[in-house]
Structure formats: C-alpha cells, structure tokens
Design a protein around this motif. Structure first.
Motif, PDB file in Angstrom:
ATOM      1  N   GLN A   4       0.833  -1.199   0.000  1.00 46.39           N
ATOM      2  CA  GLN A   4       0.000   0.000   0.000  1.00 46.39           C
ATOM      3  C   GLN A   4       0.874   1.259   0.000  1.00 46.39           C
ATOM      4  O   GLN A   4       0.655   2.188  -0.771  1.00 46.39           O
ATOM      5  CB  GLN A   4      -0.892  -0.011   1.238  1.00 46.39           C
ATOM      6  CG  GLN A   4      -2.231   0.643   1.034  1.00 46.39           C
ATOM      7  CD  GLN A   4      -3.153   0.332   2.225  1.00 46.39           C
ATOM      8  OE1 GLN A   4      -2.740  -0.222   3.238  1.00 46.39           O
ATOM      9  NE2 GLN A   4      -4.410   0.692   2.091  1.00 46.39           N
ATOM     10  N   ARG A   5       1.880   1.260   0.868  1.00 44.67           N
ATOM     11  CA  ARG A   5       2.758   2.435   0.965  1.00 44.67           C
ATOM     12  C   ARG A   5       3.530   2.653  -0.334  1.00 44.67           C
ATOM     13  O   ARG A   5       3.661   3.765  -0.807  1.00 44.67           O
ATOM     14  CB  ARG A   5       3.719   2.284   2.142  1.00 44.67           C
ATOM     15  CG  ARG A   5       4.648   3.481   2.304  1.00 44.67           C
ATOM     16  CD  ARG A   5       5.413   3.457   3.597  1.00 44.67           C
ATOM     17  NE  ARG A   5       4.594   3.836   4.718  1.00 44.67           N
ATOM     18  CZ  ARG A   5       5.064   4.086   5.941  1.00 44.67           C
ATOM     19  NH1 ARG A   5       6.359   3.976   6.179  1.00 44.67           N
ATOM     20  NH2 ARG A   5       4.264   4.441   6.916  1.00 44.67           N
ATOM     21  N   TYR A   6       4.046   1.576  -0.928  1.00 46.49           N
ATOM     22  CA  TYR A   6       4.839   1.706  -2.152  1.00 46.49           C
ATOM     23  C   TYR A   6       3.980   1.952  -3.393  1.00 46.49           C
ATOM     24  O   TYR A   6       4.512   2.237  -4.467  1.00 46.49           O
ATOM     25  CB  TYR A   6       5.695   0.460  -2.367  1.00 46.49           C
ATOM     26  CG  TYR A   6       6.826   0.304  -1.386  1.00 46.49           C
ATOM     27  CD1 TYR A   6       7.608   1.389  -0.990  1.00 46.49           C
ATOM     28  CD2 TYR A   6       7.135  -0.947  -0.845  1.00 46.49           C
ATOM     29  CE1 TYR A   6       8.646   1.242  -0.093  1.00 46.49           C
ATOM     30  CE2 TYR A   6       8.184  -1.108   0.048  1.00 46.49           C
ATOM     31  CZ  TYR A   6       8.937  -0.009   0.422  1.00 46.49           C
ATOM     32  OH  TYR A   6       9.976  -0.164   1.305  1.00 46.49           O
ATOM     33  N   ALA A   7       2.667   1.865  -3.260  1.00 46.32           N
ATOM     34  CA  ALA A   7       1.780   2.099  -4.409  1.00 46.32           C
ATOM     35  C   ALA A   7       1.819   3.550  -4.881  1.00 46.32           C
ATOM     36  O   ALA A   7       1.379   3.871  -5.981  1.00 46.32           O
ATOM     37  CB  ALA A   7       0.348   1.697  -4.068  1.00 46.32           C
ATOM     38  N   ASP A   8       2.351   4.440  -4.068  1.00 44.14           N
ATOM     39  CA  ASP A   8       2.565   5.841  -4.446  1.00 44.14           C
ATOM     40  C   ASP A   8       3.404   5.877  -5.730  1.00 44.14           C
ATOM     41  O   ASP A   8       4.378   5.141  -5.866  1.00 44.14           O
ATOM     42  CB  ASP A   8       3.322   6.538  -3.297  1.00 44.14           C
ATOM     43  CG  ASP A   8       3.369   8.039  -3.441  1.00 44.14           C
ATOM     44  OD1 ASP A   8       3.748   8.518  -4.529  1.00 44.14           O
ATOM     45  OD2 ASP A   8       3.065   8.737  -2.461  1.00 44.14           O
ATOM     46  N   ASN A   9       3.030   6.741  -6.680  1.00 43.36           N
ATOM     47  CA  ASN A   9       3.785   6.837  -7.931  1.00 43.36           C
ATOM     48  C   ASN A   9       5.214   7.330  -7.712  1.00 43.36           C
ATOM     49  O   ASN A   9       6.115   7.013  -8.480  1.00 43.36           O
ATOM     50  CB  ASN A   9       3.075   7.764  -8.929  1.00 43.36           C
ATOM     51  CG  ASN A   9       1.860   7.084  -9.538  1.00 43.36           C
ATOM     52  OD1 ASN A   9       1.828   5.863  -9.661  1.00 43.36           O
ATOM     53  ND2 ASN A   9       0.862   7.862  -9.906  1.00 43.36           N
ATOM     54  N   ASN A  10       5.412   8.129  -6.676  1.00 41.76           N
ATOM     55  CA  ASN A  10       6.749   8.632  -6.365  1.00 41.76           C
ATOM     56  C   ASN A  10       7.533   7.589  -5.574  1.00 41.76           C
ATOM     57  O   ASN A  10       6.952   6.678  -4.985  1.00 41.76           O
ATOM     58  CB  ASN A  10       6.651   9.924  -5.544  1.00 41.76           C
ATOM     59  CG  ASN A  10       5.956  11.029  -6.319  1.00 41.76           C
ATOM     60  OD1 ASN A  10       6.289  11.283  -7.469  1.00 41.76           O
ATOM     61  ND2 ASN A  10       4.992  11.674  -5.696  1.00 41.76           N
ATOM     62  N   TYR A  11       8.845   7.770  -5.568  1.00 38.96           N
ATOM     63  CA  TYR A  11       9.704   6.927  -4.743  1.00 38.96           C
ATOM     64  C   TYR A  11       9.689   7.525  -3.342  1.00 38.96           C
ATOM     65  O   TYR A  11      10.288   8.566  -3.096  1.00 38.96           O
ATOM     66  CB  TYR A  11      11.112   6.847  -5.340  1.00 38.96           C
ATOM     67  CG  TYR A  11      11.158   5.906  -6.524  1.00 38.96           C
ATOM     68  CD1 TYR A  11      11.617   4.601  -6.382  1.00 38.96           C
ATOM     69  CD2 TYR A  11      10.682   6.297  -7.777  1.00 38.96           C
ATOM     70  CE1 TYR A  11      11.627   3.714  -7.454  1.00 38.96           C
ATOM     71  CE2 TYR A  11      10.692   5.422  -8.857  1.00 38.96           C
ATOM     72  CZ  TYR A  11      11.164   4.127  -8.680  1.00 38.96           C
ATOM     73  OH  TYR A  11      11.163   3.249  -9.740  1.00 38.96           O
ATOM     74  N   ILE A  12       8.966   6.868  -2.435  1.00 40.00           N
ATOM     75  CA  ILE A  12       8.637   7.500  -1.155  1.00 40.00           C
ATOM     76  C   ILE A  12       9.846   7.682  -0.245  1.00 40.00           C
ATOM     77  O   ILE A  12       9.817   8.499   0.666  1.00 40.00           O
ATOM     78  CB  ILE A  12       7.509   6.733  -0.424  1.00 40.00           C
ATOM     79  CG1 ILE A  12       7.924   5.286  -0.116  1.00 40.00           C
ATOM     80  CG2 ILE A  12       6.213   6.779  -1.223  1.00 40.00           C
ATOM     81  CD1 ILE A  12       6.944   4.547   0.777  1.00 40.00           C
ATOM     82  N   TYR A  13      10.931   6.923  -0.481  1.00 37.72           N
ATOM     83  CA  TYR A  13      12.175   7.135   0.258  1.00 37.72           C
ATOM     84  C   TYR A  13      13.248   7.743  -0.650  1.00 37.72           C
ATOM     85  O   TYR A  13      14.433   7.714  -0.333  1.00 37.72           O
ATOM     86  CB  TYR A  13      12.674   5.824   0.892  1.00 37.72           C
ATOM     87  CG  TYR A  13      11.713   5.307   1.946  1.00 37.72           C
ATOM     88  CD1 TYR A  13      11.585   5.941   3.177  1.00 37.72           C
ATOM     89  CD2 TYR A  13      10.908   4.200   1.707  1.00 37.72           C
ATOM     90  CE1 TYR A  13      10.694   5.488   4.143  1.00 37.72           C
ATOM     91  CE2 TYR A  13      10.013   3.743   2.660  1.00 37.72           C
ATOM     92  CZ  TYR A  13       9.922   4.389   3.877  1.00 37.72           C
ATOM     93  OH  TYR A  13       9.027   3.948   4.831  1.00 37.72           O
ATOM     94  N   GLY A  14      12.810   8.249  -1.798  1.00 37.48           N
ATOM     95  CA  GLY A  14      13.738   8.862  -2.741  1.00 37.48           C
ATOM     96  C   GLY A  14      14.444   7.825  -3.599  1.00 37.48           C
ATOM     97  O   GLY A  14      14.228   6.616  -3.461  1.00 37.48           O
ATOM     98  N   THR A  15      15.293   8.308  -4.495  1.00 39.02           N
ATOM     99  CA  THR A  15      16.043   7.418  -5.382  1.00 39.02           C
ATOM    100  C   THR A  15      17.547   7.472  -5.109  1.00 39.02           C
ATOM    101  O   THR A  15      18.314   6.759  -5.739  1.00 39.02           O
ATOM    102  CB  THR A  15      15.777   7.771  -6.863  1.00 39.02           C
ATOM    103  OG1 THR A  15      16.110   9.147  -7.068  1.00 39.02           O
ATOM    104  CG2 THR A  15      14.323   7.534  -7.237  1.00 39.02           C
ATOM    105  N   GLU A  16      17.945   8.322  -4.173  1.00 42.82           N
ATOM    106  CA  GLU A  16      19.362   8.404  -3.804  1.00 42.82           C
ATOM    107  C   GLU A  16      19.660   7.371  -2.723  1.00 42.82           C
ATOM    108  O   GLU A  16      18.805   7.059  -1.896  1.00 42.82           O
ATOM    109  CB  GLU A  16      19.698   9.807  -3.290  1.00 42.82           C
ATOM    110  CG  GLU A  16      19.572  10.894  -4.356  1.00 42.82           C
ATOM    111  CD  GLU A  16      20.452  10.630  -5.561  1.00 42.82           C
ATOM    112  OE1 GLU A  16      21.660  10.376  -5.367  1.00 42.82           O
ATOM    113  OE2 GLU A  16      19.932  10.662  -6.691  1.00 42.82           O
ATOM    114  N   PRO A  17      20.886   6.868  -2.686  1.00 39.14           N
ATOM    115  CA  PRO A  17      21.210   5.842  -1.685  1.00 39.14           C
ATOM    116  C   PRO A  17      21.269   6.430  -0.282  1.00 39.14           C
ATOM    117  O   PRO A  17      21.439   7.636  -0.092  1.00 39.14           O
ATOM    118  CB  PRO A  17      22.601   5.361  -2.121  1.00 39.14           C
ATOM    119  CG  PRO A  17      23.203   6.550  -2.798  1.00 39.14           C
ATOM    120  CD  PRO A  17      22.053   7.197  -3.529  1.00 39.14           C
TER     121      PRO A  17
END
Length: 195
Positions: A4-17
């Motif tokens: 459910q949380r990852y269903a967001d279209n955005n990368y919810i924790y960002g894309t940087e390491p």
C-alpha cells in the motif's frame, strides 16, 4: 501495509542511496545481499558501482519499482519477494549484507540474523543502519515500537560471530523521501565475519 505504501507513484524514500551506505562502499565485497530493499535506491546505487546485488523485500510493489529504477539507470539487480520472517539466504555465498532501515521485530531478527552470519563468506561484511530506541519520540521516521528499534548492545549481541569495525549511535539529518526526513537518532554498524 508495504504494498500500500509503495503504491505511491513517487519513490517515497527517494532514489538516492542511504548516505551511510554511500560513505562506506569501499569496504563492501561482492556479491551483496540487501535486506528490505524496498524501492531499490540502495541496490541500484551499488549496481551502478559494479556490485552484483540481490535485493530481498516482502513487497512485490516495492521491488517492481526497484526494477523500474534499475532499468532507468541502465543497471541490473536481482530481486526476490520474500517474507524476512521465512527467508533463508544461501550459506557462505555473500561478500556483504546490507540492512538499511530494515526494522524487524526481535522474533524475526533472532531467526534471521544467525542465517545472515552464515550466508556471509569468511571476512564478509555486514553494514547496518537503523533507527535507535531514542528515535521513538521523534516524528522523522521509523517504527513506534521499541522492539523494532536498536541500541548498540542489541546489534552487537545479535551478530556474535562478527567483529565490529564501526559501532555508534548518533544524531544525524536524514533526507530520504517523505517518510525519512529530519533530525534522527540512528545506530550505524559495520562488522566483519570472523574467519
């Protein structure tokens, strides 16, 4: 909950390491197992440096996004949907295991962490960052369950066959998407499996 949380279209924790991971890639050995990889930011970063990465997570939605991110960056990662409460990594197979914000209840850690030690080759590296118990009062990320938060003594006790290289609790500014943002209390741990 994670699908459910990852269903967001955005990368919810960002894309940087994760910045702690990025600072210490020179110590990592191939291949790398990433626990609770989520949307792929750490696995994709390591793959871009030439590491062979196996990212494991309980969320199919998160790992689909991880593969999308890898494709967009022109790298390959291996992903596996698995419940970490049941996951059994290959013994004596990995050069490194990374655990970034993989907040697990002690009942799962007590089963999984001995397997993590066994899956490392001799002198293999474990790198872990997790929110500390002091994070419980903050709203900048992490679970609201003391059992899932760490202290240095807990980490050291749970990896008895690894020799600590770095072990500290500190406060640092975390900027990792909308769920991990602001001043936070974290445990940082790097250790080498005893030969």
């Amino acid at each position: 909950m994670w699908n459910q949380r990852y269903a967001d279209n955005n990368y919810i924790y960002g894309t940087e390491p994760n910045s702690f991971l990025a600072e210490h890639t020179d110590i990592l050995l191939n291949p790398v197992l990433s626990l609770a990889e989520g949307e792929g930011r750490n696995a994709v970063f390591l793959a871009s440096l030439g590491f062979s990465v196996h990212g494991v997570d309980g969320s199919e939605v998160g790992l689909t996004k991880a593969q999308r991110l890898a494709h967009s960056k022109g790298v390959e990662i291996q992903t596996e949907v698995a419940d970490l409460g049941l996951f059994e990594p290959l013994a004596n197979h990995y050069g490194s295991v990374i655990s970034i914000s993989a907040h697990l209840p002690s009942v799962i850690r007590n089963r999984l962490y001995p397997l993590v030690e066994q899956c490392l080759k001799p002198n293999g590296i474990i790198l872990l960052e997790a929110y500390s118990e002091n994070q419980i009062t903050r709203d900048t990320g992490g679970p609201k369950d003391l059992d899932m938060l760490m202290i240095c003594a807990k980490v050291e006790q749970e990896f008895p066959n690894c020799e600590p290289i770095l072990m500290r609790e500190l406060e640092r500014e975390v900027c990792e998407g909308k769920y991990h943002t602001g001043m936070a209390s974290v445990i940082q741990f790097i250790a080498k499996k005893k030969a």
